[in-house]
Design a protein around this motif. Structure first.
Motif, PDB file in Angstrom:
ATOM      1  N   ASP A 162       0.625  10.396  10.261  1.00  0.00           N
ATOM      2  CA  ASP A 162       0.915  11.144   8.974  1.00  0.00           C
ATOM      3  C   ASP A 162      -0.310  10.871   7.905  1.00  0.00           C
ATOM      4  OD1 ASP A 162       3.527  11.648   9.550  1.00  0.00           O
ATOM      5  OD2 ASP A 162       4.419  10.091   8.485  1.00  0.00           O
ATOM      6  N   GLU A 163      -0.950   9.965   7.768  1.00  0.00           N
ATOM      7  CA  GLU A 163      -1.850   9.915   6.836  1.00  0.00           C
ATOM      8  C   GLU A 163      -3.294  11.003   7.141  1.00  0.00           C
ATOM      9  OE1 GLU A 163      -1.574   8.312   4.275  1.00  0.00           O
ATOM     10  OE2 GLU A 163      -0.090   7.072   4.531  1.00  0.00           O
ATOM     11  N   ILE A 164      -3.485  11.229   8.248  1.00  0.00           N
ATOM     12  CA  ILE A 164      -4.424  12.397   8.659  1.00  0.00           C
ATOM     13  C   ILE A 164      -3.884  13.459   8.048  1.00  0.00           C
ATOM     14  CG2 ILE A 164      -5.468  13.817  10.344  1.00  0.00           C
ATOM     15  CD1 ILE A 164      -5.126  11.475  12.443  1.00  0.00           C
TER      16      ILE A 164
ATOM     17  N   ILE B 297       0.821  -1.198   0.151  1.00  0.00           N
ATOM     18  CA  ILE B 297       0.053  -0.113   0.069  1.00  0.00           C
ATOM     19  C   ILE B 297       1.041   1.327  -0.111  1.00  0.00           C
ATOM     20  CG2 ILE B 297      -1.446   1.479   1.371  1.00  0.00           C
ATOM     21  CD1 ILE B 297      -2.897  -1.472   2.408  1.00  0.00           C
ATOM     22  N   GLU B 298       1.705   1.255   0.869  1.00  0.00           N
ATOM     23  CA  GLU B 298       2.851   2.222   0.872  1.00  0.00           C
ATOM     24  C   GLU B 298       3.606   2.567  -0.538  1.00  0.00           C
ATOM     25  OE1 GLU B 298       2.526   4.393   3.087  1.00  0.00           O
ATOM     26  OE2 GLU B 298       1.509   3.468   4.487  1.00  0.00           O
ATOM     27  N   PHE B 299       4.040   1.554  -1.107  1.00  0.00           N
ATOM     28  CA  PHE B 299       4.830   1.746  -2.456  1.00  0.00           C
ATOM     29  C   PHE B 299       3.870   2.073  -3.271  1.00  0.00           C
ATOM     30  CE2 PHE B 299       5.652  -0.350  -6.525  1.00  0.00           C
ATOM     31  CZ  PHE B 299       6.978   0.169  -6.652  1.00  0.00           C
TER      32      PHE B 299
ATOM     33  N   ASP C 137       6.992  11.242   2.749  1.00  0.00           N
ATOM     34  CA  ASP C 137       6.557  10.596   3.916  1.00  0.00           C
ATOM     35  C   ASP C 137       6.021   9.172   3.535  1.00  0.00           C
ATOM     36  OD1 ASP C 137       6.183  12.718   5.480  1.00  0.00           O
ATOM     37  OD2 ASP C 137       4.178  12.939   5.469  1.00  0.00           O
ATOM     38  N   GLU C 138       5.599   8.912   2.195  1.00  0.00           N
ATOM     39  CA  GLU C 138       5.061   7.575   2.094  1.00  0.00           C
ATOM     40  C   GLU C 138       6.424   6.749   1.730  1.00  0.00           C
ATOM     41  OE1 GLU C 138       2.212   7.329   2.541  1.00  0.00           O
ATOM     42  OE2 GLU C 138       0.716   8.648   1.355  1.00  0.00           O
ATOM     43  N   GLY C 139       7.433   7.525   1.314  1.00  0.00           N
ATOM     44  CA  GLY C 139       8.857   6.836   1.165  1.00  0.00           C
ATOM     45  C   GLY C 139       9.428   6.427   2.674  1.00  0.00           C
ATOM     46  N   GLU C 140       9.052   7.157   3.399  1.00  0.00           N
ATOM     47  CA  GLU C 140       9.785   6.833   4.780  1.00  0.00           C
ATOM     48  C   GLU C 140       8.908   5.376   5.220  1.00  0.00           C
ATOM     49  OE1 GLU C 140       9.982  10.032   7.674  1.00  0.00           O
ATOM     50  OE2 GLU C 140      11.005  11.372   6.197  1.00  0.00           O
ATOM     51  N   HIS C 141       7.505   5.747   5.128  1.00  0.00           N
ATOM     52  CA  HIS C 141       6.631   4.610   5.641  1.00  0.00           C
ATOM     53  C   HIS C 141       6.958   3.302   4.908  1.00  0.00           C
ATOM     54  CE1 HIS C 141       3.260   7.693   6.124  1.00  0.00           C
ATOM     55  NE2 HIS C 141       4.059   8.042   6.956  1.00  0.00           N
ATOM     56  N   PHE C 142       7.355   3.314   3.500  1.00  0.00           N
ATOM     57  CA  PHE C 142       7.587   2.147   2.835  1.00  0.00           C
ATOM     58  C   PHE C 142       8.928   1.524   3.631  1.00  0.00           C
ATOM     59  CE2 PHE C 142      10.262  -0.295   0.066  1.00  0.00           C
ATOM     60  CZ  PHE C 142       9.421  -1.201  -0.448  1.00  0.00           C
TER      61      PHE C 142
ATOM     62  N   ARG D 122       2.760   5.699  13.554  1.00  0.00           N
ATOM     63  CA  ARG D 122       3.582   6.907  12.893  1.00  0.00           C
ATOM     64  C   ARG D 122       2.931   7.196  11.463  1.00  0.00           C
ATOM     65  NH1 ARG D 122       8.411   8.620  10.241  1.00  0.00           N
ATOM     66  NH2 ARG D 122       7.572  10.020   8.749  1.00  0.00           N
ATOM     67  N   ILE D 123       2.581   6.030  10.845  1.00  0.00           N
ATOM     68  CA  ILE D 123       1.859   6.189   9.630  1.00  0.00           C
ATOM     69  C   ILE D 123       0.329   6.787   9.661  1.00  0.00           C
ATOM     70  CG2 ILE D 123       0.957   4.648   7.511  1.00  0.00           C
ATOM     71  CD1 ILE D 123       3.214   2.688   8.037  1.00  0.00           C
ATOM     72  N   TYR D 124      -0.187   6.129  10.556  1.00  0.00           N
ATOM     73  CA  TYR D 124      -1.732   6.811  11.026  1.00  0.00           C
ATOM     74  C   TYR D 124      -1.625   8.423  11.123  1.00  0.00           C
ATOM     75  CZ  TYR D 124      -5.897   7.622  13.532  1.00  0.00           C
ATOM     76  OH  TYR D 124      -7.038   8.193  13.994  1.00  0.00           O
TER      77      TYR D 124
HETATM   78 FE   FE2 Z   1       1.902   6.017   3.989  1.00  0.00          FE
END
Ligand code: FE2
Length: 281
Positions: A206-208, A91-93, A123-128, A202-204
């Motif tokens: 950021d996603e907001i 999903i993050e990718f 952010d998505e890169g960090e999440h991945f 952490r992801i949650y």
């Molecule tokens: Fe994300």
């Protein structure tokens, strides 16, 4: 920096770790520029051609299969935990690609639009990378399992209009993450997997802010076209797009992400209408 050209290169990059790192690099370079240079980077870059992308750059593995063909595993086993982290990494990718595509595809937007999506992509890169690292700790890797093929579909279906993209990708697909994350974090904590729970928290958070970015630009485009946002949203949710709506909704997080009460009521109403129509057929 040539914002659109550089974003296209990262979008086409097939190596997921390099892609994630390059997103972080793009945003770091952007932050190092002053306001005038950023504006110039967009003007110079805006002349390049926007390509229709059937698919973003991605590795051979994971193999993409229909969601219904993915095995369902409980979280109680090691294999189940790996499957969960793998699906989140996938999903993050995809979220990286969606963020890059949002800024790459829709030009003539204010500098802040570009900046917002560069931040989201970073952010998505960090999440991945966090999930990629967690998969290694669990003795696996991204690509070890199959993944579902539905995520880029919505990008293709919405690539003709920024209004439709903002309405359906961040405000419908990504907002769903806000509903499912808290119970998932709770479950992981009960099972004693604090490491994965910490990453998800952490992801949650950021996603907001990412959904909020979608809401901001949806409203911006509605205003620029003199459209009523709620009416547009209702039109776009008619029919099959309502299939993505699934209660229960995280009301508080959605309000924090910039939805208003009227829209949240509309989402519930459209979900109920869709369910009623599919029961009839
Ligand atoms: Fe994300």
């Amino acid at each position: 920096m040539d914002v659109f050209y550089d974003s296209e290169s990262v979008l086409l990059c097939a190596d997921p770790v390099k892609k994630a790192q390059d997103c972080i690099g793009l945003y770091t370079r952007w932050l190092d520029m002053n306001a005038a240079t950023r504006q110039q980077a967009i003007i110079d870059s805006g002349r390049s051609v926007v390509r229709v992308l059937d698919a973003p750059g991605r590795p051979d593995k994971p193999s993409l299969v229909a969601a219904k063909n993915l095995p369902r595993r409980g979280l109680g086993t090691a294999a189940g935990r790996i499957a969960l982290v793998h699906s989140l990494a996938h999903i993050e990718f995809n979220a990286i690609n969606l963020a890059l595509d949002a800024l790459y595809r829709f030009r003539d937007m204010p500098v802040r639009y570009v900046e917002d999506w560069l931040r989201v992509a970073s952010d998505e890169g960090e999440h991945f990378l966090l999930l990629h690292g967690r998969l290694a700790e669990l003795g696996s890797h991204y690509g070890a399992l199959d993944a579902h093929d539905g995520l880029w579909d919505m990008a293709r279906r919405t690539d003709h209009d920024i209004l439709v993209r903002m309405a359906l990708v961040p405000r419908i697909l990504e907002a769903r993450g806000l509903d499912v994350a808290p119970p998932m974090i709770e479950k992981l904590l009960q099972l004693g997997d604090h490491e994965t729970a910490t990453i998800l928290r952490r992801i949650y958070t950021d996603e907001i802010t990412h959904v909020e970015v979608g809401n901001r630009w949806f409203r911006h485009v509605c205003e620029a076209r003199s459209l009523d946002g709620t009416a547009v949203f209702r039109d776009l949710l008619r029919g099959e797009n309502s299939a993505y709506l699934r209660s229960p909704y995280n009301h508080a997080a959605r309000l924090q992400a910039g939805f208003n009460e009227q829209e949240l009521a509309l989402i519930k109403e459209m979900e109920a209408d869709y369910k009623a129509s599919t029961m009839k057929n």
